[in-house]
Design an enzyme around this catalytic site. Structure first.
Site, PDB file in Angstrom:
ATOM      1  N   ASP A  38       0.849  -1.200   0.000  1.00 54.70           N
ATOM      2  CA  ASP A  38       0.000   0.000   0.000  1.00 54.70           C
ATOM      3  C   ASP A  38       0.880   1.244   0.000  1.00 54.70           C
ATOM      4  O   ASP A  38       1.980   1.247   0.541  1.00 54.70           O
ATOM      5  CB  ASP A  38      -0.876   0.009   1.263  1.00 54.70           C
ATOM      6  CG  ASP A  38      -2.208   0.720   1.022  1.00 54.70           C
ATOM      7  OD1 ASP A  38      -3.257   0.053   1.033  1.00 54.70           O
ATOM      8  OD2 ASP A  38      -2.197   1.962   0.827  1.00 54.70           O
ATOM      9  N   PHE A  41      -2.337   6.125   0.401  1.00 55.57           N
ATOM     10  CA  PHE A  41      -3.053   7.304  -0.098  1.00 55.57           C
ATOM     11  C   PHE A  41      -4.406   7.424   0.605  1.00 55.57           C
ATOM     12  O   PHE A  41      -4.725   8.460   1.196  1.00 55.57           O
ATOM     13  CB  PHE A  41      -3.208   7.237  -1.629  1.00 55.57           C
ATOM     14  CG  PHE A  41      -4.095   8.326  -2.169  1.00 55.57           C
ATOM     15  CD1 PHE A  41      -3.946   9.646  -1.758  1.00 55.57           C
ATOM     16  CD2 PHE A  41      -5.095   8.040  -3.087  1.00 55.57           C
ATOM     17  CE1 PHE A  41      -4.788  10.656  -2.242  1.00 55.57           C
ATOM     18  CE2 PHE A  41      -5.931   9.042  -3.571  1.00 55.57           C
ATOM     19  CZ  PHE A  41      -5.777  10.344  -3.141  1.00 55.57           C
ATOM     20  N   ARG A 111       5.246 -13.482 -14.563  1.00 55.42           N
ATOM     21  CA  ARG A 111       6.609 -13.920 -14.246  1.00 55.42           C
ATOM     22  C   ARG A 111       6.623 -15.070 -13.245  1.00 55.42           C
ATOM     23  O   ARG A 111       7.385 -16.018 -13.376  1.00 55.42           O
ATOM     24  CB  ARG A 111       7.424 -12.738 -13.720  1.00 55.42           C
ATOM     25  CG  ARG A 111       8.906 -13.029 -13.573  1.00 55.42           C
ATOM     26  CD  ARG A 111       9.692 -11.816 -13.138  1.00 55.42           C
ATOM     27  NE  ARG A 111       9.349 -11.369 -11.803  1.00 55.42           N
ATOM     28  CZ  ARG A 111       9.858 -11.865 -10.689  1.00 55.42           C
ATOM     29  NH1 ARG A 111      10.746 -12.827 -10.727  1.00 55.42           N
ATOM     30  NH2 ARG A 111       9.479 -11.396  -9.520  1.00 55.42           N
ATOM     31  N   TYR A 150     -11.660   7.042 -13.276  1.00 59.55           N
ATOM     32  CA  TYR A 150     -11.930   5.799 -12.547  1.00 59.55           C
ATOM     33  C   TYR A 150     -12.618   4.779 -13.451  1.00 59.55           C
ATOM     34  O   TYR A 150     -12.134   3.656 -13.613  1.00 59.55           O
ATOM     35  CB  TYR A 150     -12.803   6.128 -11.340  1.00 59.55           C
ATOM     36  CG  TYR A 150     -13.079   4.969 -10.418  1.00 59.55           C
ATOM     37  CD1 TYR A 150     -12.096   4.470  -9.557  1.00 59.55           C
ATOM     38  CD2 TYR A 150     -14.339   4.381 -10.375  1.00 59.55           C
ATOM     39  CE1 TYR A 150     -12.371   3.420  -8.690  1.00 59.55           C
ATOM     40  CE2 TYR A 150     -14.611   3.332  -9.514  1.00 59.55           C
ATOM     41  CZ  TYR A 150     -13.628   2.857  -8.671  1.00 59.55           C
ATOM     42  OH  TYR A 150     -13.908   1.814  -7.806  1.00 59.55           O
TER      43      TYR A 150
HETATM   44  P1  NAD Z   1      -9.874   2.284  -0.294  1.00 58.84           P
HETATM   45  O1  NAD Z   1      -9.621   3.631  -0.820  1.00 58.84           O
HETATM   46  O2  NAD Z   1     -10.246   2.127   1.142  1.00 58.84           O
HETATM   47  O3  NAD Z   1      -8.627   1.331  -0.558  1.00 58.84           O
HETATM   48  C1  NAD Z   1      -7.743   1.488  -1.628  1.00 58.84           C
HETATM   49  C2  NAD Z   1      -6.343   1.217  -1.121  1.00 58.84           C
HETATM   50  O4  NAD Z   1      -5.425   1.315  -2.219  1.00 58.84           O
HETATM   51  C3  NAD Z   1      -5.891   2.239  -0.070  1.00 58.84           C
HETATM   52  O5  NAD Z   1      -5.294   1.572   1.021  1.00 58.84           O
HETATM   53  C4  NAD Z   1      -4.875   3.104  -0.829  1.00 58.84           C
HETATM   54  O6  NAD Z   1      -3.918   3.698   0.018  1.00 58.84           O
HETATM   55  C5  NAD Z   1      -4.297   2.089  -1.818  1.00 58.84           C
HETATM   56  N1  NAD Z   1      -3.724   2.703  -3.015  1.00 58.84           N
HETATM   57  C6  NAD Z   1      -4.302   3.633  -3.836  1.00 58.84           C
HETATM   58  N2  NAD Z   1      -3.464   3.946  -4.839  1.00 58.84           N
HETATM   59  C7  NAD Z   1      -2.338   3.183  -4.675  1.00 58.84           C
HETATM   60  C8  NAD Z   1      -1.118   3.061  -5.383  1.00 58.84           C
HETATM   61  N3  NAD Z   1      -0.860   3.785  -6.482  1.00 58.84           N
HETATM   62  N4  NAD Z   1      -0.183   2.195  -4.900  1.00 58.84           N
HETATM   63  C9  NAD Z   1      -0.396   1.475  -3.782  1.00 58.84           C
HETATM   64  N5  NAD Z   1      -1.549   1.559  -3.069  1.00 58.84           N
HETATM   65  C10 NAD Z   1      -2.501   2.393  -3.517  1.00 58.84           C
HETATM   66  O7  NAD Z   1     -11.008   1.622  -1.216  1.00 58.84           O
HETATM   67  P2  NAD Z   1     -11.806   0.258  -1.089  1.00 58.84           P
HETATM   68  O8  NAD Z   1     -13.234   0.577  -0.933  1.00 58.84           O
HETATM   69  O9  NAD Z   1     -11.153  -0.650  -0.118  1.00 58.84           O
HETATM   70  O10 NAD Z   1     -11.624  -0.308  -2.558  1.00 58.84           O
HETATM   71  C11 NAD Z   1     -10.683  -1.346  -2.864  1.00 58.84           C
HETATM   72  C12 NAD Z   1     -10.799  -1.728  -4.330  1.00 58.84           C
HETATM   73  O11 NAD Z   1     -12.127  -2.184  -4.611  1.00 58.84           O
HETATM   74  C13 NAD Z   1     -10.523  -0.572  -5.291  1.00 58.84           C
HETATM   75  O12 NAD Z   1      -9.799  -1.064  -6.395  1.00 58.84           O
HETATM   76  C14 NAD Z   1     -11.904  -0.131  -5.733  1.00 58.84           C
HETATM   77  O13 NAD Z   1     -11.881   0.430  -6.999  1.00 58.84           O
HETATM   78  C15 NAD Z   1     -12.667  -1.434  -5.691  1.00 58.84           C
HETATM   79  N6  NAD Z   1     -14.113  -1.194  -5.488  1.00 58.84           N
HETATM   80  C16 NAD Z   1     -14.604  -0.840  -4.268  1.00 58.84           C
HETATM   81  C17 NAD Z   1     -15.952  -0.592  -4.121  1.00 58.84           C
HETATM   82  C18 NAD Z   1     -16.557  -0.217  -2.792  1.00 58.84           C
HETATM   83  O14 NAD Z   1     -17.767   0.039  -2.750  1.00 58.84           O
HETATM   84  N7  NAD Z   1     -15.837  -0.215  -1.706  1.00 58.84           N
HETATM   85  C19 NAD Z   1     -16.810  -0.681  -5.236  1.00 58.84           C
HETATM   86  C20 NAD Z   1     -16.252  -1.020  -6.467  1.00 58.84           C
HETATM   87  C21 NAD Z   1     -14.910  -1.283  -6.585  1.00 58.84           C
END
Ligand code: NAD
Ligand code: UDP
Length: 317
Positions: A38, A41, A111, A150
């Site tokens: 992580d 962010f 890989r 997105y």
């Molecule tokens: P969140 O924002 O709580 O978690 C995302 C995590 O990714 C965070 O810990 C952030 O720090 C990390 N991150 C972001 N950019 C990064 C980068 N460049 N490198 C490393 N880490 C990075 O969101 P979430 O709700 O836990 O969502 C997780 C995944 O599920 C996402 O891909 C999101 O698109 C997908 N998703 C979630 C929902 C929802 O309702 N929660 C719905 C559809 C899709």
């Protein structure tokens, strides 16, 4: 080579976020070795506090936009800000995370011959013209709007998964996640459930965007994590995409009223303009997940909201 304890080594990108932290916890409970990657962010160490001292957990602070070399058996690629407020904060970075980050993870999977599960989203359907949404619907997405970084980023990530699968035989699993909620959502992430609960608990006005007749379907986090794990366990030939979500459909106004009732709040509902490209209706058709994964949500909205409200009450004390 088999690893020493014969445990599976599993990489969870975005593991310190809302869904990622629940997933790390569950995978460790199931006896796996977990690497949480992580860049913090939107995630926080607090979400994984209880895991940090455990022998089968490793934390890597890394930005997915940069390549990384690791030895793993499975990858859950969740890294990406999920709330509109967060993903619109730096839209170019959101696209980079979805495109370059996913290329890096697919390259890693290729890989080390790992299976990769890609966290896609119901947002790839855009403002859907078909209702409920089935996996074979191609969507109605504005390519140049404020949500596009997105929506289109995630669509491109899906394309990359299927091209790596066809071109390089990478084992892929694509799940399309519909709105999911629960403990460890960020209190300021602007998503509707966290916003409404935080405001209701404080007695502040609850802001409904538009007339509140737009709908969403809300899935409790534990159900979603179970769906991820079933998908990963499924045979290689089932790549998805598969919808994961709770088909119970509510208007945003109904949600506001329900949260006011459950928190016994004195908050009033006020109306603000609807953001650009805000989808009007959203509800998953989950018949594919039911058939292939024997998966369906088990936690209804009231039960899930009560658990989430308890969490925010403790957090904001
Ligand atoms: P969140 O924002 O709580 O978690 C995302 C995590 O990714 C965070 O810990 C952030 O720090 C990390 N991150 C972001 N950019 C990064 C980068 N460049 N490198 C490393 N880490 C990075 O969101 P979430 O709700 O836990 O969502 C997780 C995944 O599920 C996402 O891909 C999101 O698109 C997908 N998703 C979630 C929902 C929802 O309702 N929660 C719905 C559809 C899709
Ligand atoms: N919404 C709202 N008030 C808020 C936050 C969100 O009325 O304080 C609305 C938003 O316009 C959308 C729905 O709730 O119609 C869900 O928004 P969210 O950002 O949670 O998810 P998404 O739009 O990505 O499904």
């Amino acid at each position: 080579m088999e690893n020493y304890h014969n445990q599976r080594r599993i990489l969870v990108t975005g593991g310190a976020g809302f869904l990622g932290s629940h997933l790390c916890e569950k995978l460790m409970k199931n006896g796996n070795d977990v690497i949480c990657l992580d860049n913090f962010f939107t995630g926080t160490k607090k979400n994984i506090d209880a895991l940090l001292s455990r022998h089968n957990f490793e934390l890597v602070r890394h930005d997915l936009v940069e390549p990384i070399l690791l030895e793993v058996d499975e990858i859950y690629n969740l890294a990406c800000p999920a709330s509109p407020v967060h993903y619109q904060y730096n839209p170019v970075k959101t696209i980079k995370t979805n495109v370059m980050g996913t290329i890096n993870m697919l390259g890693l999977a290729k890989r080390v011959n790992a299976t990769i599960l890609q966290a896609s989203t119901s947002e790839i359907y855009g403002d859907p013209k078909e209702h409920p949404q089935k996996e074979n619907y191609w969507g109605n997405v504005n390519p140049i709007g404020i949500r596009s970084c997105y929506d289109e980023g995630k669509r491109c990530a899906e394309t990359l998964c299927f091209d790596y699968n066809r071109q390089n035989d990478v084992s892929i699993k694509v799940v399309r996640i519909f709105n999911t909620y629960g403990p460890r959502m960020h209190p300021n992430d602007g998503r509707v459930i966290s916003n409404f609960i935080v405001r209701a608990l404080a007695g502040d006005d609850i802001t409904v965007y538009g007339d509140g007749n737009q709908t969403r379907s809300f899935c409790y986090v534990d159900d979603m994590i179970e769906g991820f794990i079933r998908m990963m366990a499924k045979s290689r030939d089932f790549t998805g995409p598969v919808n994961l979500g709770n088909p119970g459909e509510y208007t945003i106004l109904q949600l506001a009223e329900e949260i006011i009732r459950l928190t016994a709040s004195r908050s009033k509902i006020i109306f603000e303009p609807l953001p650009q490209d805000d989808p009007l209706r959203r509800k998953p058709d989950i018949s594919l997940a039911e058939r292939e994964l024997d998966w369906r949500p088990t936690i209804d909205l009231e039960t899930g909201l009560k658990k989430t409200i308890d969490y925010f009450r403790r957090l904001l004390k």
